[in-house]
Design an enzyme around this catalytic site. Structure first.
Site, PDB file in Angstrom:
ATOM      1  N   GLY A  13       0.834  -1.209   0.000  1.00  0.00           N
ATOM      2  CA  GLY A  13       0.000   0.000   0.000  1.00  0.00           C
ATOM      3  C   GLY A  13       0.858   1.244   0.000  1.00  0.00           C
ATOM      4  CB  VAL A  25      17.122   6.801  -1.977  1.00  0.00           C
ATOM      5  CG1 VAL A  25      17.912   5.900  -2.919  1.00  0.00           C
ATOM      6  CG2 VAL A  25      16.712   6.018  -0.728  1.00  0.00           C
ATOM      7  NE  ARG A  74      -2.068  -4.624  -1.393  1.00  0.00           N
ATOM      8  CZ  ARG A  74      -1.536  -4.072  -0.309  1.00  0.00           C
ATOM      9  NH1 ARG A  74      -0.422  -4.538   0.205  1.00  0.00           N
ATOM     10  NH2 ARG A  74      -2.121  -3.045   0.275  1.00  0.00           N
ATOM     11  CG  ASP A 105       5.519  -7.142   8.554  1.00  0.00           C
ATOM     12  OD1 ASP A 105       6.488  -6.402   8.786  1.00  0.00           O
ATOM     13  OD2 ASP A 105       4.741  -7.562   9.433  1.00  0.00           O
ATOM     14  CB  THR A 127       2.863   0.126   5.896  1.00  0.00           C
ATOM     15  OG1 THR A 127       1.499  -0.155   6.243  1.00  0.00           O
ATOM     16  CG2 THR A 127       3.741  -0.280   7.064  1.00  0.00           C
ATOM     17  CG  ASP A 129      -1.725  -0.647   7.656  1.00  0.00           C
ATOM     18  OD1 ASP A 129      -2.594   0.237   7.531  1.00  0.00           O
ATOM     19  OD2 ASP A 129      -1.516  -1.524   6.790  1.00  0.00           O
ATOM     20  CG  ASP A 131       1.172  -3.502   9.893  1.00  0.00           C
ATOM     21  OD1 ASP A 131       2.013  -2.803   9.301  1.00  0.00           O
ATOM     22  OD2 ASP A 131       0.387  -4.249   9.294  1.00  0.00           O
ATOM     23  NE  ARG A 164     -28.850  11.137  12.303  1.00  0.00           N
ATOM     24  CZ  ARG A 164     -28.931  11.855  11.191  1.00  0.00           C
ATOM     25  NH1 ARG A 164     -27.842  12.352  10.627  1.00  0.00           N
ATOM     26  NH2 ARG A 164     -30.092  12.087  10.625  1.00  0.00           N
ATOM     27  CG  MET A 171      -7.705   2.126   5.737  1.00  0.00           C
ATOM     28  SD  MET A 171      -6.649   2.624   4.379  1.00  0.00           S
ATOM     29  CE  MET A 171      -7.555   1.919   3.015  1.00  0.00           C
ATOM     30  NE  ARG A 173      -3.206  -5.726   3.641  1.00  0.00           N
ATOM     31  CZ  ARG A 173      -2.222  -6.434   3.098  1.00  0.00           C
ATOM     32  NH1 ARG A 173      -0.974  -6.185   3.400  1.00  0.00           N
ATOM     33  NH2 ARG A 173      -2.496  -7.379   2.244  1.00  0.00           N
ATOM     34  CE  LYS A 216     -30.435  15.019  24.949  1.00  0.00           C
ATOM     35  NZ  LYS A 216     -30.035  15.209  26.350  1.00  0.00           N
ATOM     36  CG  HIS A 217     -22.624  13.800  20.117  1.00  0.00           C
ATOM     37  ND1 HIS A 217     -22.800  14.771  21.082  1.00  0.00           N
ATOM     38  CD2 HIS A 217     -21.323  13.863  19.736  1.00  0.00           C
ATOM     39  CE1 HIS A 217     -21.655  15.387  21.275  1.00  0.00           C
ATOM     40  NE2 HIS A 217     -20.738  14.867  20.479  1.00  0.00           N
ATOM     41  CD  GLU A 224      -8.296  -2.007   6.670  1.00  0.00           C
ATOM     42  OE1 GLU A 224      -9.013  -1.776   5.700  1.00  0.00           O
ATOM     43  OE2 GLU A 224      -7.050  -1.909   6.635  1.00  0.00           O
ATOM     44  NE  ARG A 254      -3.040   2.307   1.768  1.00  0.00           N
ATOM     45  CZ  ARG A 254      -3.453   1.367   0.915  1.00  0.00           C
ATOM     46  NH1 ARG A 254      -3.672   1.657  -0.347  1.00  0.00           N
ATOM     47  NH2 ARG A 254      -3.625   0.148   1.331  1.00  0.00           N
TER      48      ARG A 254
HETATM   49  P1  ATP Z   1       1.210  -3.019   3.450  1.00  0.00           P
HETATM   50  O1  ATP Z   1       1.446  -3.199   4.914  1.00  0.00           O
HETATM   51  O2  ATP Z   1       1.087  -1.616   3.065  1.00  0.00           O
HETATM   52  O3  ATP Z   1       0.114  -3.875   2.938  1.00  0.00           O
HETATM   53  P2  ATP Z   1       3.116  -4.961   2.520  1.00  0.00           P
HETATM   54  O4  ATP Z   1       4.484  -4.839   1.965  1.00  0.00           O
HETATM   55  O5  ATP Z   1       2.983  -5.806   3.757  1.00  0.00           O
HETATM   56  O6  ATP Z   1       2.570  -3.489   2.722  1.00  0.00           O
HETATM   57  P3  ATP Z   1       1.915  -7.000   0.886  1.00  0.00           P
HETATM   58  O7  ATP Z   1       0.784  -6.934  -0.080  1.00  0.00           O
HETATM   59  O8  ATP Z   1       1.837  -7.981   1.994  1.00  0.00           O
HETATM   60  O9  ATP Z   1       2.119  -5.513   1.409  1.00  0.00           O
HETATM   61  O10 ATP Z   1       3.279  -7.307   0.081  1.00  0.00           O
HETATM   62  C1  ATP Z   1       3.676  -6.513  -1.025  1.00  0.00           C
HETATM   63  C2  ATP Z   1       4.323  -7.398  -2.035  1.00  0.00           C
HETATM   64  O11 ATP Z   1       5.476  -8.028  -1.460  1.00  0.00           O
HETATM   65  C3  ATP Z   1       3.457  -8.538  -2.538  1.00  0.00           C
HETATM   66  O12 ATP Z   1       2.606  -8.161  -3.578  1.00  0.00           O
HETATM   67  C4  ATP Z   1       4.499  -9.539  -3.016  1.00  0.00           C
HETATM   68  O13 ATP Z   1       4.983  -9.178  -4.289  1.00  0.00           O
HETATM   69  C5  ATP Z   1       5.617  -9.346  -1.989  1.00  0.00           C
HETATM   70  N1  ATP Z   1       5.447 -10.336  -0.906  1.00  0.00           N
HETATM   71  C6  ATP Z   1       4.505 -10.358   0.062  1.00  0.00           C
HETATM   72  N2  ATP Z   1       4.648 -11.439   0.869  1.00  0.00           N
HETATM   73  C7  ATP Z   1       5.692 -12.125   0.380  1.00  0.00           C
HETATM   74  C8  ATP Z   1       6.327 -13.349   0.766  1.00  0.00           C
HETATM   75  N3  ATP Z   1       5.928 -14.084   1.809  1.00  0.00           N
HETATM   76  N4  ATP Z   1       7.398 -13.749   0.018  1.00  0.00           N
HETATM   77  C9  ATP Z   1       7.828 -13.042  -1.044  1.00  0.00           C
HETATM   78  N5  ATP Z   1       7.272 -11.884  -1.451  1.00  0.00           N
HETATM   79  C10 ATP Z   1       6.214 -11.423  -0.752  1.00  0.00           C
END
Ligand code: ATP
Length: 320
Positions: A13, A25, A74, A105, A127, A129, A131, A164, A171, A173, A216-217, A224, A254
């Site tokens: 995301g 970078v 993705r 992750d 991200t 999130d 997380d 109300r 969000m 995830r 009252k509200h 999510e 986002r």
């Molecule tokens: P967000 O937290 O924003 O969703 P994210 O990096 O965790 O970010 P994912 O959709 O889980 O989002 O992963 C992004 C991309 O990384 C995937 O589309 C895939 O190409 C690759 N990926 C995810 N999991 C794996 C895995 N276990 N092994 C290899 N590649 C992976």
């Protein structure tokens, strides 16, 4: 190894602050006479060979922009052996000596796989999130929380005018960081998040007690993926008699210009990532710990325990 050319991609995301990393970078790489290749649409760009050199001009003024100039995606194919090999070949064909992966992750697991195939990778947590266990902060979190607060404040005005209850889905995830910070910030009557079991009876009791005290509200913030918030609104109305509406904030969270923290962390993370590649470090992920930039082995970082702020939840609970 003497590195000459590095690549950068944004994956998963999108998150405000990703552009700050790209700017950082490129700027830091150029200071060390490194070339930078931008890889478009996450791992898809590696599989399809969608890369382009990035120059200082390309990153001028992007620090203030939401989204990512490299686009994000993705990519299921990258998780197959064949997809991985195509990505490795693109890196080798384009003489990429190191790759910076900005994402969550899942993206880091991909970076780990590439590193095992001989492509040195550095992960940067991007991200909304928040997380990722190995960093106290992920790029985009603060901006997303502020955006959600602004939206809930607007809802709160109209809910108050009509006595109300507003059930708002934010969000996250599978995580409750956004819900928790938003909930506390908007003085929510209740926060529902995956890290804490939801006791519906407790929500109704808290609302009824508050009603006896003249309230009252109400605002109920829900992370999510936990439930149908429209059903919850119906149940609240049926049980408490308070007219209720549900709102799913969705992808608006986002977008937008990144707040200072997301720009600053983006610059810091980007600089550390370039330094790590220059120092010959591979398979690392950068993060923030006690306001300091740190780095871990990707697998060690992924294996750390969740950092969910239970203390803040306990504070929030006393405010319901
Ligand atoms: P967000 O937290 O924003 O969703 P994210 O990096 O965790 O970010 P994912 O959709 O889980 O989002 O992963 C992004 C991309 O990384 C995937 O589309 C895939 O190409 C690759 N990926 C995810 N999991 C794996 C895995 N276990 N092994 C290899 N590649 C992976």
């Amino acid at each position: 190894m003497n590195i000459k050319r590095i690549g950068i991609l944004t994956s998963g995301g999108d998150a405000p602050g990703m552009n700050a990393v790209i700017y950082s970078v490129v700027k830091n790489a150029f200071e060390h006479n490194l070339e930078v290749l931008g890889v478009y649409r996450g791992y898809n760009g590696l599989i399809n060979g969608n890369l382009k050199p990035l120059n200082l001009d390309d990153v001028k003024d992007i620090i203030k922009r939401g989204g990512t100039i490299l686009y994000s995606a993705r990519c299921k194919e990258f998780q197959t052996g064949e997809g991985l090999q195509r990505a490795v070949k693109t890196c080798k064909d384009n003489k990429i000596d190191g790759l910076i992966v900005v994402g969550g992750d899942g993206s880091f697991k991909g970076a780990n796989n590439l590193s095992k195939e001989g492509i040195p990778c550095i992960g940067i947590p991007g991200t909304i999130d928040n997380d990722i266990a190995c960093t106290e902060y992920t790029l985009g979190f603060g901006t997303a929380v502020n955006t959600a607060i602004e939206m809930v404040d607007k809802l709160s005005d109209t809910m108050m005018s009509h006595d109300r209850c507003s059930v708002v889905e934010v969000m996250g995830r599978r995580s409750g960081y956004i819900a928790l910070e938003v909930g506390v910030s908007v003085a929510a009557s209740y926060i529902v998040l995956p890290e804490v079991e939801f006791d519906k009876k407790d929500l109704f009791l808290k609302m009824e007690k508050a009603m006896k005290n003249g309230k009252k509200h109400f605002i109920v913030v829900v992370a999510e993926g936990l439930m149908d918030v429209f059903e919850l609104a119906k149940e609240i109305e049926k049980t408490t008699g308070v007219e209720s509406r549900a709102t799913v904030l969705g992808h608006v969270q986002r977008g937008g210009s990144p707040i200072a923290k997301d720009r600053i962390a983006g610059v810091q993370f980007g600089q550390r990532a370039v330094e790590l590649l220059l120092a010959g470090k591979v398979k690392r992920v950068v993060g923030l710990k006690s306001e300091k930039i740190v780095d871990y082995d990707i697998l060690e970082g992924l294996a750390l325990d969740s950092k969910f702020p239970k203390d803040l939840y306990d504070v929030a609970k006393k405010m319901f």
